[in-house]
Each structure stands twice: as C-alpha cells, then as structure tokens.
Design an enzyme around this catalytic site. Structure first.
Site, PDB file in Angstrom:
ATOM      1  N   PHE A 199      -2.471  -6.330  31.579  1.00  0.00           N
ATOM      2  CA  PHE A 199      -2.985  -6.232  32.938  1.00  0.00           C
ATOM      3  C   PHE A 199      -2.778  -7.588  33.595  1.00  0.00           C
ATOM      4  CE2 PHE A 199      -5.954  -2.598  31.709  1.00  0.00           C
ATOM      5  CZ  PHE A 199      -5.228  -1.664  32.443  1.00  0.00           C
ATOM      6  N   HIS A 202     -11.102   0.159  24.714  1.00  0.00           N
ATOM      7  CA  HIS A 202     -10.490  -1.068  24.211  1.00  0.00           C
ATOM      8  C   HIS A 202     -11.017  -1.401  22.818  1.00  0.00           C
ATOM      9  CE1 HIS A 202      -9.072  -5.207  23.989  1.00  0.00           C
ATOM     10  NE2 HIS A 202      -8.315  -4.954  25.044  1.00  0.00           N
ATOM     11  N   THR A 206      -7.090   0.465  28.867  1.00  0.00           N
ATOM     12  CA  THR A 206      -5.947  -0.433  28.736  1.00  0.00           C
ATOM     13  C   THR A 206      -4.643   0.333  28.523  1.00  0.00           C
ATOM     14  OG1 THR A 206      -7.353  -2.171  27.840  1.00  0.00           O
ATOM     15  CG2 THR A 206      -5.005  -2.354  27.415  1.00  0.00           C
ATOM     16  N   TYR A 213     -38.178 -28.088  24.509  1.00  0.00           N
ATOM     17  CA  TYR A 213     -37.430 -29.012  25.360  1.00  0.00           C
ATOM     18  C   TYR A 213     -36.799 -28.325  26.575  1.00  0.00           C
ATOM     19  CZ  TYR A 213     -33.638 -27.301  22.350  1.00  0.00           C
ATOM     20  OH  TYR A 213     -32.766 -26.517  21.644  1.00  0.00           O
ATOM     21  N   VAL A 265     -26.191 -20.774  24.698  1.00  0.00           N
ATOM     22  CA  VAL A 265     -27.150 -21.413  25.616  1.00  0.00           C
ATOM     23  C   VAL A 265     -26.382 -22.161  26.709  1.00  0.00           C
ATOM     24  CG1 VAL A 265     -29.002 -23.124  25.833  1.00  0.00           C
ATOM     25  CG2 VAL A 265     -28.935 -21.594  23.852  1.00  0.00           C
ATOM     26  N   GLY A 266     -25.476 -23.058  26.328  1.00  0.00           N
ATOM     27  CA  GLY A 266     -24.703 -23.790  27.322  1.00  0.00           C
ATOM     28  C   GLY A 266     -23.778 -22.873  28.103  1.00  0.00           C
TER      29      GLY A 266
END
Length: 512
Positions: A105, A215, A274, A360, A381-382
C-alpha cells in the site's frame, strides 16, 4: 556506488584536531547549517526520485563494506556524512516515495508532514503524561478529534465533545499491530472479569475471530496478548462475498465455541484487506458480536483514509456499535510514518488494562481526572510528539484538498482497471475497491491455472528487475495475483499509463 567511507581510519588525522573544541551537539549555528543541507538533500531527492530505480541492486552486507564495520573515533565534517548518504545509502534504498512504486500500500508523505515531523523531532518532547508536555497531549487530542469529524465517527469516539470530555477517546500509535495488541489486551481483561476468572486462569477459554484475509499481524498480536493459538479462529472467505467476512459463518463458529464451553472475546473486522481490499460488513459483524458480548475492532489502516470522502463513508456504517477502530494516515493521508490513529468507545476499558502510576509520575493534573495521560493507552510509557504532523497536514491542506488527493488516486486506479479489462490476456480477479487493482495473466488457450501462476510470477519478477516499476503479489482463491496499488504522493496519470505500457510489453515478451 561511491567508495568514500570504505576506510574509516583514513580521515582521523585530518579531523582529530576538531575534537579539541568543546563538544556542543546543539550549537545553534550547526543546527541551522546541518538542517539547511538536509532540507536541500530532501528537496533534491524528491526532484530526482522519478529517475532512480525503484528497487536497488545491492547485496546483503553491502553497506558495511562501503562505510566500515567499526565506528569512527574522531569527528568529521557534516558534509562527509551527507556525501556518504548520497553515494552509499541512497543507492541501496527501495524508493517508496517513487511515483513508480505500486507495491503493498502507499506510504504517503507531504511537505506539511515532513515539516511537522522535523519540528517534533527537534523539540524531542516525551509526552507520557499531560503534565510532561501539555501542548503535545492537547495537540494529539485535537488532531484525533478533527480526524474523527472528517470520518464522521460518532462523538462517543472523541476525546472532547461540545458538552466536555467524552467517555471515549483516541491515541496515536506507531502501527496497526500496536492498535490490535492494546485492544486485544483490553478485551481479554474484560472477558476475564465477565467470566469471574481469578487472575488469568480463564485465559485458555478465550477465543478470537477474523477472516482469513485479515492481516497476519492480527494473529501475531493475539499470541502476544496470550491467546491460545488453537483458539484463534480464521474464518474462510470466498468470491461469493468478494472475500469479505460472512456474518453467518461468524455466528456459526462463535456459537459452536460457546457450546464447547469457550468464551468469544474479540472480533477483528477489516475495511480494506491487504491482499484484495475486501471490506468486512462492520454493522453485521457488530450485530453478531453483541450476541456474545465480544469486543469488535475495525482495522481500517489503509481504506479508512478514503472514508473522509462521503462516497466511501458507507464502508464504516455500523461503526457506532463497535468498540474500537484504527486507521493509519501514514498510508494514504499524506502523513509520514509513524501515525496510526486508534479510537475507542470507552477509554477506561483501555486504560484500566494499560495504566501505570508510579510515584514519580503522579501530578495534580492527572489526579484531577480532567486530562488524558496517553501513556495509559499504549504498550510503553515514552512517546513522540506524533500529533503535530497530523495536525499540520489537516491545518495546511484542509478537507477539500485531502479529499481531492483520495479521489485522484481512485480515478487513476479505475483507469488502470479499465486498461486491464480491455486486454483479453488479463483478468481482474476481484472487484476493485478504492485504489488497488488485483489482476493477473489469465489461463488462455492451452494454459493451465498453474501455467498462468508461473507466467504471473515471471511477469512480476521481470517488471521489478527493470527498476521502472515495482509491484507486489498475493494469493487469492489459490491463484497467484499481482497487486497494483495507486497512491504514491508523486504519482500522476502518466506514471500509471507508463506502468501499463511496461506491463503489456513485458507480457508480450514472456508469452512469445
């Protein structure tokens, strides 16, 4: 290919003296100079890409031979890196941005997306919580809600509505695989709670469903989410439904599982598969799922972009009854990788399974319940500042130009389909949906179907070896089929016409 860089030790003496200066990786003048050169490279790349072979002629390991197996000890002028980029890296690239790229694609891009991605990379924000970067979270929420409106999704999928924060919401992930994985985990946990399972003791009873055209990443995500491979149902499709999922077959399989003491948990419906761009009937699938309280996810990675056009929106009819939907603007909506937009009707069902709350990261904004912490809607997380480029695309081009882009690609695909139908050596294997044409040399005269399969393999290989076009294949109904996917951002009608002329010429050569 150039030989510059084959001896990484050579420039040491020339550049070692530079390393005595204080190291300033973000020296403003360097930033300006390097980025100007990078922008010039990008502009030149797009100017010249049409003349480059779509597929490279290189062998595994070539880059190590050209650039050296060990990292340099001493610094070198940025121009050295740019020269090696041009002489060694570019010749080894498969050029997805080429207007002669018709495989898989499309992987679309635009000036606005590139600018947005560049700026996001420069800011390098890590927006795991709202407080960590309020604008990054707010931008992602805004871009997702804008796109939801273009797709005419129900307000239940939006982060914010006219009456305030909604119960649903969205998040921008890297790929469809991630969207499937996080929704599978949420559906798994909901089913375990529903059945009174202690921990994951009930996991071996959970079942998931998809058509055989779904897929392959779905089946991988199921394994990652802990589902027993023996309970991953791949439901056969056929030409009678244009290879879309048959709700009657789905109901039959799910009921048989219930009768066997299993727990139907998740169904993946696809809008634009697909292999053949088949469309599963979203509303009918949702009706079947409701009988068993199973989660329904809609994978609209490719074709979802087309649904910003009213004439294609009917493919999403019934979406108000599903639990989640994902689509990828990096495929067909001019927004560079990576950008998969996942919407869920109940955001808490997702965050309950994925949230983390270490000391934290605690803050007043999160505690207020008024903000979305996007870390709780993804695996990690990031996260990058993904929302900026999507917003820039919509803000710069507007709905009308984005719709024009989609319609132009569909028109070119229809033109190619007409070419194929007018040549009695070929056949269109499945009805064209959107901008993908599945076609093949048909078994003419004394040819068997196996002969035709081999002829199509040779045709694809010979086409791709020319470097003038790149096509990929699939298997539909046990037959080897060529896929012609229109949609590269630089493609024009003349590229489609040239590709067809090349296909005809190559076919004549191989068939005598």
């Amino acid at each position: 290919m150039g030989s510059l860089g084959t001896n990484p030790a050579a420039p040491v003496a020339a550049f070692a003296a530079d390393d005595k200066a204080p190291f300033q990786p973000l020296n403003p003048e360097d930033v300006r100079a390097y980025l100007h050169k990078a922008v010039d490279f990008i502009s030149d790349y797009y100017t010249n890409i049409e003349s480059m072979p779509v597929l490279p002629n290189v062998k595994p390991g070539y880059l190590q031979d050209e650039l050296g197996a060990s990292p340099p000890t001493y610094s070198a002028p940025f121009d050295v890196s740019m020269k090696e980029l041009r002489t060694s890296v570019v010749p080894g690239m498969t050029h997805w941005a080429s207007p002669n790229f018709f495989a898989f694609f499309p992987s679309t891009n635009s000036a606005a997306a590139i600018a947005g991605d560049l700026i996001a990379s420069a800011m390098n924000t890590v927006g795991f919580t709202w407080q960590a970067s309020p604008a990054a979270t707010e931008m992602e929420v805004l871009a997702l809600d804008w796109l939801a409106q273009l797709l005419r999704l129900p307000t239940t999928f939006m982060n914010r509505t006219s009456s305030g924060r909604g119960t649903g919401g969205g998040v921008i992930l890297g790929t469809t695989s991630e969207a499937m994985l996080v929704t599978l985990v949420a559906a798994r946990d909901a089913a375990l709670r529903r059945t009174g399972s202690v921990g994951v003791s009930g996991l071996p009873r959970l079942t998931v469903y998809a058509a055989d055209q779904t897929h392959s990443t779905f089946f991988k995500a199921c394994r990652l989410a802990g589902f027993d491979p023996a309970h991953i149902r791949s439901i056969p499709t056929g030409p009678e439904t244009d290879y879309g999922l048959d709700p009657a077959k789905l109901l039959q399989v799910m009921q048989a599982d219930v009768d066997a003491g299993l727990v139907p948990t998740y169904i993946c419906a696809t809008v634009g598969t697909t292999s053949s761009n088949a469309v599963d009937p979203v509303g009918a699938v949702a009706d079947v799922a409701a009988m068993f309280n199973a989660w329904v996810h809609v994978d609209a990675a490719y074709a979802g972009s087309a649904c910003i056009c009213p004439e294609f929106r009917h493919h999403l009819d019934g979406v108000e009854r599903v639990d989640s939907i994902s689509m990828s603007p990096h495929k067909w909506l001019l927004t560079c990788l990576d950008c998969t937009c996942l919407y869920v009707r109940d955001a808490h069902r997702l965050s309950d399974s994925l949230e983390t709350n270490p000391e934290y990261l605690k803050n007043d904004a999160t505690e207020s319940g008024e903000v979305t912490d996007l870390k709780d809607m993804q695996v990690g997380v990031g996260r990058r500042f993904r929302g900026l480029k999507l917003w820039m695309v919509m803000r710069t081009y507007g709905t009308a130009k984005l719709q024009e882009h989609i319609r132009s690609d569909v028109a070119m695909a229809k033109m190619f389909e007409d070419f194929v139908r007018a040549d009695d050596r070929f056949e269109v294997v499945v009805p064209r949906n959107f901008a993908l044409v599945c076609f093949r040399i048909k078994a003419n005269g004394g040819m068997t179907e196996e002969d035709a399969d081999e002829a199509n393999r040779v045709l694809m290989d010979n086409l791709n070896k020319t470097g003038k076009a790149y096509l990929a294949h699939t298997v539909v109904g046990d037959r080897f089929v060529l896929r012609f996917a229109v949609g590269s951002s630089l493609q024009e009608e003349r590229h489609v016409r040239s590709a067809w002329e090349l296909i005809k010429k190559t076919t004549s050569e191989i068939m005598g």
